[in-house]
Each structure stands twice: as structure tokens, then as C-alpha cells.
Design a protein around this motif. Structure first.
Motif, PDB file in Angstrom:
ATOM      1  N   ALA A   1       0.819  -1.207   0.000  1.00  0.00           N
ATOM      2  CA  ALA A   1       0.000   0.000   0.000  1.00  0.00           C
ATOM      3  C   ALA A   1       0.859   1.266   0.000  1.00  0.00           C
ATOM      4  N   LEU A   2       2.105   1.165   0.470  1.00  0.00           N
ATOM      5  CA  LEU A   2       2.996   2.321   0.548  1.00  0.00           C
ATOM      6  C   LEU A   2       4.082   2.301  -0.519  1.00  0.00           C
ATOM      7  N   ALA A   3       4.430   1.139  -1.027  1.00  0.00           N
ATOM      8  CA  ALA A   3       5.404   1.000  -2.117  1.00  0.00           C
ATOM      9  C   ALA A   3       4.939  -0.161  -2.983  1.00  0.00           C
ATOM     10  N   GLN A   4       4.761   0.086  -4.270  1.00  0.00           N
ATOM     11  CA  GLN A   4       3.977  -0.800  -5.127  1.00  0.00           C
ATOM     12  C   GLN A   4       4.657  -2.123  -5.499  1.00  0.00           C
ATOM     13  N   SER A   5       5.918  -2.298  -5.181  1.00  0.00           N
ATOM     14  CA  SER A   5       6.637  -3.503  -5.609  1.00  0.00           C
ATOM     15  C   SER A   5       5.910  -4.779  -5.205  1.00  0.00           C
ATOM     16  N   MET A   6       5.926  -5.772  -6.105  1.00  0.00           N
ATOM     17  CA  MET A   6       5.353  -7.079  -5.789  1.00  0.00           C
ATOM     18  C   MET A   6       6.109  -7.770  -4.663  1.00  0.00           C
ATOM     19  N   ARG A   7       7.291  -7.291  -4.342  1.00  0.00           N
ATOM     20  CA  ARG A   7       8.043  -7.846  -3.213  1.00  0.00           C
ATOM     21  C   ARG A   7       7.407  -7.493  -1.874  1.00  0.00           C
ATOM     22  N   ASN A   8       6.530  -6.523  -1.880  1.00  0.00           N
ATOM     23  CA  ASN A   8       5.843  -6.126  -0.665  1.00  0.00           C
ATOM     24  C   ASN A   8       4.522  -6.864  -0.513  1.00  0.00           C
ATOM     25  N   LEU A   9       3.907  -6.730   0.650  1.00  0.00           N
ATOM     26  CA  LEU A   9       2.701  -7.468   0.997  1.00  0.00           C
ATOM     27  C   LEU A   9       1.460  -6.600   0.863  1.00  0.00           C
ATOM     28  N   THR A  10       0.370  -7.200   0.384  1.00  0.00           N
ATOM     29  CA  THR A  10      -0.911  -6.511   0.368  1.00  0.00           C
ATOM     30  C   THR A  10      -1.457  -6.441   1.796  1.00  0.00           C
ATOM     31  N   ASP A  11      -2.426  -5.569   1.992  1.00  0.00           N
ATOM     32  CA  ASP A  11      -3.058  -5.477   3.308  1.00  0.00           C
ATOM     33  C   ASP A  11      -3.669  -6.820   3.710  1.00  0.00           C
ATOM     34  N   GLU A  12      -4.292  -7.495   2.755  1.00  0.00           N
ATOM     35  CA  GLU A  12      -4.905  -8.791   3.058  1.00  0.00           C
ATOM     36  C   GLU A  12      -3.848  -9.800   3.513  1.00  0.00           C
ATOM     37  N   GLN A  13      -2.710  -9.818   2.830  1.00  0.00           N
ATOM     38  CA  GLN A  13      -1.641 -10.740   3.212  1.00  0.00           C
ATOM     39  C   GLN A  13      -1.098 -10.419   4.601  1.00  0.00           C
ATOM     40  N   ILE A  14      -0.956  -9.138   4.894  1.00  0.00           N
ATOM     41  CA  ILE A  14      -0.487  -8.721   6.221  1.00  0.00           C
ATOM     42  C   ILE A  14      -1.441  -9.240   7.294  1.00  0.00           C
ATOM     43  N   LEU A  15      -2.720  -9.083   7.075  1.00  0.00           N
ATOM     44  CA  LEU A  15      -3.711  -9.550   8.044  1.00  0.00           C
ATOM     45  C   LEU A  15      -3.660 -11.074   8.189  1.00  0.00           C
ATOM     46  N   GLN A  16      -3.456 -11.785   7.085  1.00  0.00           N
ATOM     47  CA  GLN A  16      -3.403 -13.245   7.142  1.00  0.00           C
ATOM     48  C   GLN A  16      -2.160 -13.731   7.880  1.00  0.00           C
ATOM     49  N   ILE A  17      -1.023 -13.081   7.644  1.00  0.00           N
ATOM     50  CA  ILE A  17       0.205 -13.459   8.344  1.00  0.00           C
ATOM     51  C   ILE A  17       0.044 -13.199   9.836  1.00  0.00           C
ATOM     52  N   ALA A  18      -0.520 -12.056  10.182  1.00  0.00           N
ATOM     53  CA  ALA A  18      -0.747 -11.750  11.596  1.00  0.00           C
ATOM     54  C   ALA A  18      -1.706 -12.757  12.222  1.00  0.00           C
ATOM     55  N   SER A  19      -2.738 -13.149  11.486  1.00  0.00           N
ATOM     56  CA  SER A  19      -3.705 -14.123  12.009  1.00  0.00           C
ATOM     57  C   SER A  19      -3.062 -15.475  12.260  1.00  0.00           C
ATOM     58  N   SER A  20      -2.006 -15.790  11.512  1.00  0.00           N
ATOM     59  CA  SER A  20      -1.285 -17.051  11.725  1.00  0.00           C
ATOM     60  C   SER A  20      -0.385 -16.990  12.958  1.00  0.00           C
ATOM     61  N   GLY A  21      -0.272 -15.793  13.545  1.00  0.00           N
ATOM     62  CA  GLY A  21       0.677 -15.587  14.626  1.00  0.00           C
ATOM     63  C   GLY A  21       2.044 -15.191  14.133  1.00  0.00           C
ATOM     64  N   GLY A  22       2.139 -14.882  12.839  1.00  0.00           N
ATOM     65  CA  GLY A  22       3.425 -14.599  12.224  1.00  0.00           C
ATOM     66  C   GLY A  22       3.841 -13.145  12.336  1.00  0.00           C
ATOM     67  N   ILE A  23       4.984 -12.832  11.709  1.00  0.00           N
ATOM     68  CA  ILE A  23       5.554 -11.487  11.789  1.00  0.00           C
ATOM     69  C   ILE A  23       6.140 -11.071  10.447  1.00  0.00           C
ATOM     70  N   ILE A  24       6.394  -9.763  10.331  1.00  0.00           N
ATOM     71  CA  ILE A  24       6.871  -9.161   9.095  1.00  0.00           C
ATOM     72  C   ILE A  24       8.090  -8.311   9.412  1.00  0.00           C
ATOM     73  N   GLY A  25       9.186  -8.560   8.705  1.00  0.00           N
ATOM     74  CA  GLY A  25      10.432  -7.842   8.926  1.00  0.00           C
ATOM     75  C   GLY A  25      10.565  -6.636   8.023  1.00  0.00           C
TER      76      GLY A  25
END
Length: 344
Positions: free
Chosen positions: A217-241
Motif C-alpha cells: 500500500a505504501l510501495a507498489q513492488s510485488m516484493r511487498n505485501l498486500t493489506d490482506e496478506q499482512i492480516l493473514q500473516i498476523a492471524s497465523s501468529g506470524g511477523i513481518i520484517g
């Protein structure tokens, strides 16, 4: 940046556990040793780790395109062999760690803890049995893909490329997930394409990490995560570096700073409702070009200039009024809790 925020950040890095969830340490060691150096980690990296208050570094086993496919396995084994050589040359300064207890022991002894992780499963080819060999050698993270296709999955390119239809996890990729979970390894989804990330979240039961990925949402590269992916990773108990590479921090060609990277921290925390799913995964790359004699100017410079200045992001978080407890989690505590739930 106000002086008092910098001083507070330095104090926090001294007081609390600090981790970088992704750095190409061993590929860099390989490059410097090819140029005749020894004790590379002792001479080049321990001083800057100490200056930045870094207690744990996850080293990738990244293999560049020129060695694929025939040399991938050999190159990854060379990295590990050289790491053992470096430990022999510089006893008592850093330690290969295989679990959280060993990480804590290294910190107590004043050593920098090092974890090993695949950045792309190319060294395994299509041989599932090799994963256990690497596990026994100390590897604890499985980054399934880099930004290219392998036997397990498709990676996401840094920029648009002409190609055919993309794929998610292959049958071999699903087998790798299950074998890694059985062995006690964590799964890193940075560099996976969207289809592959969706498959990981479908097939894998434990928390996952995107060790060096920011917000699309802040930098368009496909290397970054969509908001939906961020929410799904957080729901798994995961983290983002948080990745310091400027092209993943801001689309503009203007100068990029720690302030812009802190915007990604704010964005994630605003989405998921807490600071528990963010860590540092700087992926510092400026020196990679220096070590490999690539001196041409590129935009993907580091917006924070190395581990010695890692506290700059922390200082920006301090300036935004984020509490000490929350910052302690972001700079290392969250990643340590993730490791407790995955590698033990």
C-alpha cells in the motif's frame, strides 16, 4: 531526528534483545574470502553489530543466478563450511544457534547469535532428503523461493517481466512445507509470489514470517505485501520484517529515510491492531555491491546505512510516541517469540 530520540534508541538497543531477521552475511563472507580475507565476520561485521546493539542475525544461504542449477547445492554447502571456518578463526565472538535457548546463551556470553536460513530452495533441487542434511548442519529457516522459479514455487520479480502463467506451490513445495514443519524449521514467505503465499497459508499450520517485506500500500513492488496478506500473516501468529531497501520503502525517487520505513510499521500496526507482528529484517544490500565489485549507482540503496545505524529506525519509533514495551517487541522480542513457536 532529535538528539534525545537517538540517545533513547541507543539505550533501548543496549537494554533489550535486538534481532535482524534477514542479512546476506554468508554470501558476503564468501565474496570477501575469495578476495583473500580471513576472519571476515570478526573484522567486518562484529564491530558494526556491536555498535548497533545487534544480538541476533539471520544469515541467508542465497545463491545467485550464475551458479544455477548445477552449483546451487555446492555453493550453499560452501557457505556453511566457511562459516564453521570463521567460527574456528574467531572463537567466542559469534555462535551458530539452532534454537532459542542457544540464542539466549550466546547473548549471555556476549556473543552475536547467528541463525541460518535458505533464501530460495534451489540448493535442494527436487530432493526432499537434502532438507534434513541442512537441518543437521544448523539451518533453521526455509525461504521457499527467491525472485525466480524453482522446483518448489514461483518467486515474485522485483519489476514486471514478460512471462507465462504464474504458479503457486508445486507438489514438491507442499512436501517441503510438511518436512520443514516436522523437522522444526520456520517458513519465510518473502520473495514468494502472491499465489505461493496463498498456498503456504493454506497448507502450513504454524506462524510464518515475511522476513524482509514491507507494505504494498505504501510501495507498489510485488516484493511487498498486500493489506490482506499482512492480516493473514498476523492471524497465523506470524511477523513481518521491515526491509531497508529503498525501492521497497517508497515509490518516489526522492531521498528515502528511516522515517519512511517507520510509516510501514505504523501501517501494519494500524491494520492488525497491535505492534506484535513487526520485526526488523533490514536486508542491507549496499555492501553486497561493494563486496562483489558492483559499483554502479542503483536506486535500491539502503535507506538506513547498515547495522551500526539500525537504531535510526528505533529512534523514529520513539519520536512517534510508541511505548518502550512495544518497541522492545519490534526490535527483537517479537522475533524471539516467533522462534519459540516454530524452532523451539
Amino acid at each position: 531526528m532529535k538528539y534525545d530520540c537517538i540517545e533513547t534508541a541507543k539505550r533501548l538497543h543496549e537494554k533489550y534483545f535486538v534481532a535482524d531477521a534477514h542479512f546476506d552475511l554468508l554470501p558476503l563472507v564468501w565474496d570477501w574470502r575469495k578476495r583473500g580475507e580471513s576472519k571476515v565476520i570478526e573484522n567486518r561485521y562484529i564491530p558494526v553489530f556491536k555498535e548497533g546493539g545487534i544480538d541476533l542475525v539471520v544469515s541467508s544461504l542465497f545463491v545467485s543466478d550464475e551458479y544455477l542449477p548445477e552449483m546451487a547445492l555446492r555453493r550453499a554447502l560452501d557457505y556453511i563450511s566457511l562459516f564453521y571456518k570463521e567460527m574456528e578463526e574467531s572463537p567466542g565472538l559469534f555462535s551458530l544457534c539452532r534454537n532459542v535457548e542457544e540464542i539466549k546463551e550466546a547473548k549471555s556470553a556476549g556473543m552475536v547469535a547467528i541463525l541460518l536460513s535458505f533464501e530460495g530452495a534451489e540448493p535442494l533441487g527436487n530432493d526432499i532428503n537434502l532438507l534434513r542434511i541442512f537441518y543437521e548442519l544448523g539451518v533453521r529457516g526455509l525461504g521457499i523461493a527467491w525472485s525466480r522459479r524453482n522446483y518448489a514455487a514461483d518467486g515474485c520479480h522485483f519489476e514486471a517481466k514478460e512471462e507465462g502463467q504464474k504458479g503457486g506451490l508445486t507438489n514438491f513445495g507442499v512436501q517441503l512445507l510438511r518436512e520443514a514443519e516436522s523437522l522444526g524449521m520456520y517458513i519465510d514467505v518473502s520473495h514468494l509470489n502472491d499465489e505461493g503465499l496463498k498456498d503456504v497459508l493454506r497448507f502450513y499450520e504454524k506462524p510464518v514470517i515475511a522476513s524482509h517485506s514491507n507494505c504494498r500500500a505504501l510501495a507498489q513492488s510485488m516484493r511487498n505485501l498486500t493489506d490482506e496478506q499482512i492480516l493473514q500473516i498476523a492471524s497465523s501468529g506470524g511477523i513481518i520484517g521491515m526491509n531497508a531497501c529503498s525501492e521497497f520503502v517508497k515509490d518516489s525517487n526522492e531521498e528515502v529515510s528511516a522515517r519512511d520505513l517507520a510509516d510501514h510499521v505504523d501501517h501494519i500496526c494500524g491494520l492488525v491492531g497491535s505492534f506484535d507482528h513487526v520485526c526488523y529484517g533490514f536486508d542491507f544490500c549496499d555492501e553486497f555491491r561493494e563486496a562483489s565489485l558492483q559499483v554502479e549507482e542503483k536506486r535500491n540503496y539502503d535507506c538506513i546505512k547498515g547495522h551500526a545505524r539500525s537504531f535510526e529506525l528505533t529512534a523514529e519509533l520513539v519520536s512517534r510516541g510508541i511505548g518502550e514495551k512495544e518497541i522492545a517487541g519490534i526490535i527483537g522480542g517479537n522475533f524471539l517469540r516467533f522462534l519459540e513457536r516454530t524452532i523451539g
